[in-house]
Design a protein around this motif. Structure first.
Motif, PDB file in Angstrom:
ATOM      1  N   ALA A  64       0.714  -0.949  -0.082  1.00 13.47           N
ATOM      2  CA  ALA A  64       0.041   0.114   0.012  1.00 13.47           C
ATOM      3  C   ALA A  64       0.855   1.395  -0.170  1.00 13.47           C
ATOM      4  CB  ALA A  64      -0.962   0.279   1.218  1.00 13.47           C
ATOM      5  N   ASN A  65       0.392   2.248  -0.740  1.00 15.43           N
ATOM      6  CA  ASN A  65       1.241   3.589  -0.538  1.00 15.43           C
ATOM      7  C   ASN A  65       0.158   4.727  -0.686  1.00 15.43           C
ATOM      8  OD1 ASN A  65       1.559   4.866  -3.279  1.00 15.43           O
ATOM      9  ND2 ASN A  65       1.701   2.831  -3.957  1.00 15.43           N
ATOM     10  N   ARG A  66       0.477   5.739   0.104  1.00 14.64           N
ATOM     11  CA  ARG A  66      -0.496   6.767   0.069  1.00 14.64           C
ATOM     12  C   ARG A  66       0.338   7.988   0.322  1.00 14.64           C
ATOM     13  NH1 ARG A  66      -3.280  10.887   1.879  1.00 14.64           N
ATOM     14  NH2 ARG A  66      -5.643  10.813   1.836  1.00 14.64           N
ATOM     15  N   ASN A  67      -0.016   9.104  -0.295  1.00 14.15           N
ATOM     16  CA  ASN A  67       0.894  10.425   0.285  1.00 14.15           C
ATOM     17  C   ASN A  67       0.880  10.666   1.451  1.00 14.15           C
ATOM     18  OD1 ASN A  67       2.095  12.706  -0.755  1.00 14.15           O
ATOM     19  ND2 ASN A  67       0.681  14.024  -0.977  1.00 14.15           N
ATOM     20  N   GLY A  68       1.995  11.049   1.808  1.00 17.91           N
ATOM     21  CA  GLY A  68       1.979  11.323   3.310  1.00 17.91           C
ATOM     22  C   GLY A  68       2.328  10.308   4.228  1.00 17.91           C
ATOM     23  N   PHE A  69       2.724   8.962   3.674  1.00 17.26           N
ATOM     24  CA  PHE A  69       3.124   8.120   4.390  1.00 17.26           C
ATOM     25  C   PHE A  69       4.049   7.304   3.853  1.00 17.26           C
ATOM     26  CE2 PHE A  69      -0.465   8.001   7.582  1.00 17.26           C
ATOM     27  CZ  PHE A  69      -1.355   8.692   6.884  1.00 17.26           C
ATOM     28  N   ALA A  70       4.693   6.398   4.759  1.00 22.63           N
ATOM     29  CA  ALA A  70       5.882   5.623   4.065  1.00 22.63           C
ATOM     30  C   ALA A  70       5.195   4.426   3.413  1.00 22.63           C
ATOM     31  CB  ALA A  70       6.880   5.122   5.112  1.00 22.63           C
TER      32      ALA A  70
END
Lengths: 566, 550
Positions: free
Chosen positions: A96-102
């Motif tokens: 999983a990836n999301r802006n603001g997270f590693a």
């Protein structure tokens, strides 16, 4: 197009997650489309690791273990939930990836660790997958020259210590490029300690020749570590915590005296020098894949002379390659550069070796689809140049083209069921135990014998508290001859702590399960010594099917990687 | 001829008009000068200097860095014709493709042993455009590529093309485009990866290429007129979402067995210069998938080789509102075309720099086309020619040679489209001639002074205006001189512009206004003409049309 065989990566690719010499269940060739009732699905939720809040708009990717092709993807909804339908049975890595997270892989304990593969059997619908994403860290700053002025086009890498084949080395994990203000911003970092390195060359293009009229000795900017030293030992690490933005990590570039390396390239394959041969200087000790040519120069004249300028002291490999009509010639030569110019280097371009080979089956021949197999050569010496490989034809023959002179380990990919490689011979010489040595020229055909009667080991790994250990690294090590790397097998346990290793050559082995194991760790003879007593002995006979229950060796007990604060 | 003799005092002796095939150990040249800012006139320290040889294949390329006083000195330079340019952070990057007299590039001629002094290079302060890219909820979007586009001429047509690379946005959604020269630009943003998400009522949606301020139609894009040194801030985009489709299929050999681990591309079928492209990778079963595809006519393209033989796959696919999931893309052996390059006149020193190829109109950007290097005896083989229509593309011959003819069997191949949709056959026979004509001369401004860096363009006469290979353009050197070689016999017109966009003169609408200002030249085999051209000053240049669609 012919260069596609040896793809150079402009940015180093880290060997994260999947152990490359692993055992992944191989899909049969030419499968029938999966029956609708056998299709699987995965449902779950993505949460903020710190606050527990569901995260919407997180991108979910599922990729099949051992198959770099088609990926399945979706995104989480307003409640942080996702559903990936229509999956063929098999093992998948979920990330999983999301802006603001590693970015994170399901079950991974950090970005350089293997995640936990999710096993899906026919018709299975897994519903309880939870992925936790940690708010990212950001490192931002400027790169300045010795006059305090901003420098554009500098590549800034965030590096951490990683272990490859038992050796610790700083390897890049993220990177950014400075703009006209000299500013860079690297984001998506997970918490940890990082070293920053800045790489820059004044010349825009490596092929341009410096013709500065000055009596001064050559100087150029050298790779510099934050805050401003050329020596990795003097590098200062910066600590990234979840959600932190580190500003002001400015790096001042250092210049150093550089020297020239001059020499001549000759064509060993015939008369005349090919056009536009490029001579490159590459760091010799780089253990991760990917290419950072330190310097390059074109051979412009028919006499084959070249001059590399702006070279900093170090140990390198001089490499030149040339392709014509599908045939390649290459040369690689180690060179140690000190503080003096080097003249009279002599490079001889020799044609790459063409290796013809044949795979045949010892034993009942049924069930082998030769054309779903692929033979690849893993270089043992100089790593960054990629792996020659060839597809196998229907009749079991294969041809490896343009293989540079090096030593290699031969792997046959795509073997199914309990097939294993029983023997590899090149002419009279064994090539399985001792590897393939092409440095003294190679002759004869490669004969590879595969046989279907390998053994199989299935099992489960548990933690101390008897809960399943998902994402654990299982290592099958031969009792004797720990130097014969081809006998080792590795895999990762799924969400139930289960593993299955097929195609094992008969013999005596020990099974180990590690909470985390670095890439190629078993190639270091010291690696297993502290853990010998925790290994589970298993004897494999032809077509035997063993089972094992293992207790995971926790990460704290594993050696070597504590210092970098991972 | 009037006026030329005034310049002879400036022209150094020993102007060797005849270029020997292999230059003997010629006397090395040197160049000294300074880099200054056009805005302040002040010297620019640490500017990077590039000196690139033109007029011959595999020219030299030299570099140096200016000192703290903005001065530079290059030594040990081979005599010849060069382009000299400087770059420095904070100043407009050179835009390749703006041909003619971009003042940032200086054309120089260096005779053997010539030491050029007091060369001044002027750099224009950069313009910068900044902004943010957000999604439909106003949240920042990282990894979005923001491209700067300009209308440029390519193959005689005006196209909207990227002018500088796409900068990726950071985690705050911010982008910064810098190093821009003055001009009229358009901005486009698109995500760097093809991702899609389920659409409520079924199907998929994905982010589309969005033109500033917020349209997917280039005709609706806002033109940004950027002056030197300008700062445009706050140019924010909201990336548009659009319904999209997935295209899935299998790559197979002839006979049906899958091909694994190959790159596959999806390209718009009838646009040579489309900015859109999708990419996938065939897995173990040969299955590939493209995501975020919008309706249109496409081709799936892939290449593969085995045992030294090359195969290509080209499959048309029409995408409408529904997913396509059962495409079978079969590789077929490309056809092979053998050929020969022959030379009339002076024999060539070597064939090694010459490349012959076929360029497919449809798959221009994918490199769809077959190229082959020419062997020592002038023969070549073009392999992997997929069924398609092609144009001949041959380059790398020395500047004083021209392609006199090209035939496939008895069919004209130089200016016609070659139809290999039913396979390729015959041999390709190319005739190079060193007996082309030559025109040399000088460009003078209204005050009868020679003009450096003027764009001299040779335009073929009316019946041959469509043959783009006949156009030649060069820049005048530091003495205002030009020399065009290797001209195919025929009638031409010579123009000298102070500033002209590369390729504009291939557009009949553009050239109409200047027709009367061109000087006629009739070129025969081996003729050496001279010309004194009157400069067409920049003020006379027609302003670029605002937007061809309006």
């Amino acid at each position: 197009m012919s260069l596609a065989r040896f793809a150079f990566l402009a940015v180093p690719v880290l060997l994260t997650a999947q152990q490359p010499v692993g055992v992944a269940p191989q899909p049969p060739a030419n499968p029938q489309p999966t029956k609708p009732e056998d299709l699987c699905s995965v449902e779950g939720q993505v949460l903020n690791a710190l606050t527990g809040e569901p995260l919407k708009k997180a991108r979910i990717t599922m990729s099949k273990d051992g198959d770099s092709g088609t990926e399945h993807g979706t995104a989480t909804d307003a409640g942080g939930r996702f559903m990936v339908p229509d999956l063929d049975p098999g093992r998948y890595y979920l990330s999983a990836n999301r802006n603001g997270f590693a970015p994170a892989q399901y079950g991974a304990r950090g970005s350089n660790r293997a995640g936990t593969p999710i096993s899906l059997t026919a018709g299975q619908h897994t519903r309880d997958i939870v992925l936790r994403l940690t708010p990212h860290g950001v490192i931002a700053g400027r790169v300045l020259d010795e006059d305090g002025e901003p420098v554009e086009r500098v590549q800034v890498s965030t590096m951490r210590y990683q272990s490859f084949r038992g050796k610790r080395q700083l390897a890049p994990q993220g990177w950014g490029v400075t703009d006209d203000l000299g500013e860079y911003r690297i984001f998506g970092l997970e918490p940890g300690k990082y070293y920053l390195s800045a790489r820059y060359q004044q010349r825009n293009f490596m092929a341009a020749e410096d013709r500065t009229a000055s009596g001064k000795p050559d100087e150029d900017y050298v790779p510099t570590y934050y805050p401003g030293t050329n020596d990795p030992a003097g590098a200062v690490s910066v600590a990234v915590t979840a959600g932190s933005v580190l500003g002001g990590t400015d790096i001042t570039l250092r210049k150093a005296r550089t020297v020239r390396v001059r020499g001549r390239v000759a064509n060993g394959a015939g008369e005349g020098l090919p056009n536009n041969v490029m001579v490159q200087l590459m760091p010799r000790e780089q253990l991760y894949f990917g290419l950072f040519a330190h310097q390059a120069a074109r051979v412009r004249k028919q006499d084959g002379t070249f001059e590399l300028r702006g070279v900093t002291p170090g140990s390198y490999m001089l490499v030149a390659q040339w392709w014509e009509e599908g045939k390649g010639s290459s040369v690689r030569q180690p060179v140690d550069v000190g503080s003096n110019n080097i003249d009279n280097v002599s490079l001889l371009l020799t044609p790459g070796v063409e290796l013809k080979g044949q795979i045949h089956v010892e034993g009942p021949p049924g069930g082998v689809q030769f054309d779903s197999l692929n033979v690849s050569l893993e270089p043992q010496g100089f790593l960054p140049m990629g792996q020659p490989n060839a597809s196998v034809k229907q009749d079991g023959s294969f041809t490896l083209e343009n293989v540079p002179a090096d030593t290699y380990r031969i792997t046959v990919n795509g073997l199914t069921e309990n097939f294993y490689v029983k023997a590899i011979r090149m002419g009279d010489a064994d090539a399985l135990d001792t590897g393939l040595d092409l440095t003294r020229g190679g002759s004869g055909a490669l004969e590879i014998a595969i046989t279907p009667n390998g053994g199989q080991v299935d099992g489960a790994v548990q933690k101390e508290d008897s809960k399943p250990a998902g994402g654990a690294s299982v290592l099958l090590a031969p009792d004797s001859n720990r130097q014969q790397f081809s006998l080792f097998k590795t895999t990762t346990t799924d969400q139930y702590g289960h593993f299955s290793i097929k195609g094992v050559a008969p013999g005596g082995y020990k099974l180990f399960a590690f909470e985390q194991m670095d890439w190629g760790a078993y190639q270091d003879p010291e690696f297993l010594k502290p853990h010998e007593d925790k290994g589970e002995a298993v004897a494999i006979r032809e077509s035997s099917h063993e089972t094992a229950q293992l207790k995971v060796i926790p990460a704290e007990a594993a050696p070597a990687t504590k210092k970098d604060g991972n | 001829m009037r006026g030329i003799h005034i310049l002879t005092a400036l022209i150094p002796a020993a102007m060797n008009a005849q270029q020997p095939a292999q230059p003997p150990k010629a006397e090395a040249c040197s160049i000294e000068g300074q880099v200054v800012s056009t805005a302040t006139g002040e010297p620019l320290p640490k500017a990077s200097i590039q000196l690139m040889q033109i007029g011959k294949p595999r020219g030299e390329w030299y570099t140096t860095t200016a000192t703290a006083g903005g001065r530079f000195a290059l030594q040990d330079i081979e005599p010849g014709k060069y382009r000299l340019q400087a770059t420095k952070t904070g100043y407009a990057q050179l835009q390749f493709g703006v041909g003619g007299a971009s003042r940032q590039v200086t054309s120089l001629s260096l005779d053997p042993g010539q030491h050029l002094r007091d060369v001044v290079l002027r750099l224009v302060p950069q313009a910068v455009i900044t902004g943010r890219v957000v999604d439909e909820d106003g949240e920042p979007m990282p990894h979005v590529s923001v491209e700067v586009l300009r209308y440029r001429y390519m193959a005689g047509k005006r196209q909207l093309l990227p002018s500088s690379g796409g900068m990726g946005t950071n985690d705050l959604g911010e982008y910064r485009v810098f190093g821009l020269a003055a001009g009229r630009y358009y901005l486009a943003a698109r995500p760097q990866t093809d991702m899609d998400t389920p659409y409520q009522s079924g199907g998929w949606q994905s982010y589309a290429r969005t033109y500033y301020p917020g349209t997917s139609d280039p005709a609706g894009a806002t033109a940004l007129d950027v002056s030197p040194g300008a700062r445009l801030r706050g140019l924010d985009f909201t990336l548009m979402k659009t319904r999209s489709v997935r295209v899935r299929g299998r790559l197979v050999r002839a006979g049906g067995r899958p091909i694994q681990n190959q790159e596959v591309r999806l390209l718009p079928r009838d646009e040579s210069f489309s900015l859109s492209e999708w990419w996938s990778f065939a897995d173990q079963q040969g299955v590939f998938q493209f995501r975020g595809v919008t309706p249109g006519a496409y081709s799936v393209l892939a290449e593969w080789s085995e045992d030294g033989k090359w195969y290509s796959a080209r499959q048309p696919v029409d995408v409408r509102e529904n997913d396509i999931s059962n495409l079978v893309v079969e590789f077929s052996p490309g056809a092979e075309l053998k050929g020969q390059v022959r030379v009339e006149g002076r024999p060539l020193a070597s064939f090694s720099d010459i490349h012959v190829g076929l360029q497919s109109d449809a798959a221009f950007r994918f490199g769809g086309g077959a190229f082959g290097a020419v062997k020592r005896d002038g023969s070549f083989t073009l392999s992997n020619i997929g069924p398609d229509r092609y144009r001949l593309n041959a380059f790398g011959s020395p500047e004083d040679y021209y392609i006199k003819s090209a035939l496939v069997g008895d069919k004209e191949a130089l200016d016609s489209l070659l139809d290999f949709t039913q396979g390729a056959s015959g041999t390709l026979d190319i005739l190079l001639s060193s007996n082309g004509g030559q025109v040399e001369g000088v460009v003078l401004n209204a005050a009868e002074q020679p003009v450096t860096g003027a764009a001299v363009v040779l335009v073929p006469d009316e019946p041959r205006r469509a043959q783009t290979r006949l156009y030649k353009d060069v820049s005048t050197d530091q003495y205002g001189r030009f020399n065009i070689k290797g001209i195919a016999p025929g009638g031409y017109k010579l123009f000298a512009w102070e500033e002209v966009e590369s390729g504009a003169y291939q557009d009949p609408d553009f050239l109409k206004a200047f027709e009367a200002l061109g000087e006629r030249k009739a070129i025969r085999e081996g003729s050496r003409e001279s010309a004194q051209l009157k400069l067409i000053p920049a003020e006379n240049k027609k302003p670029a049309p605002a937007n061809p669609a309006r």
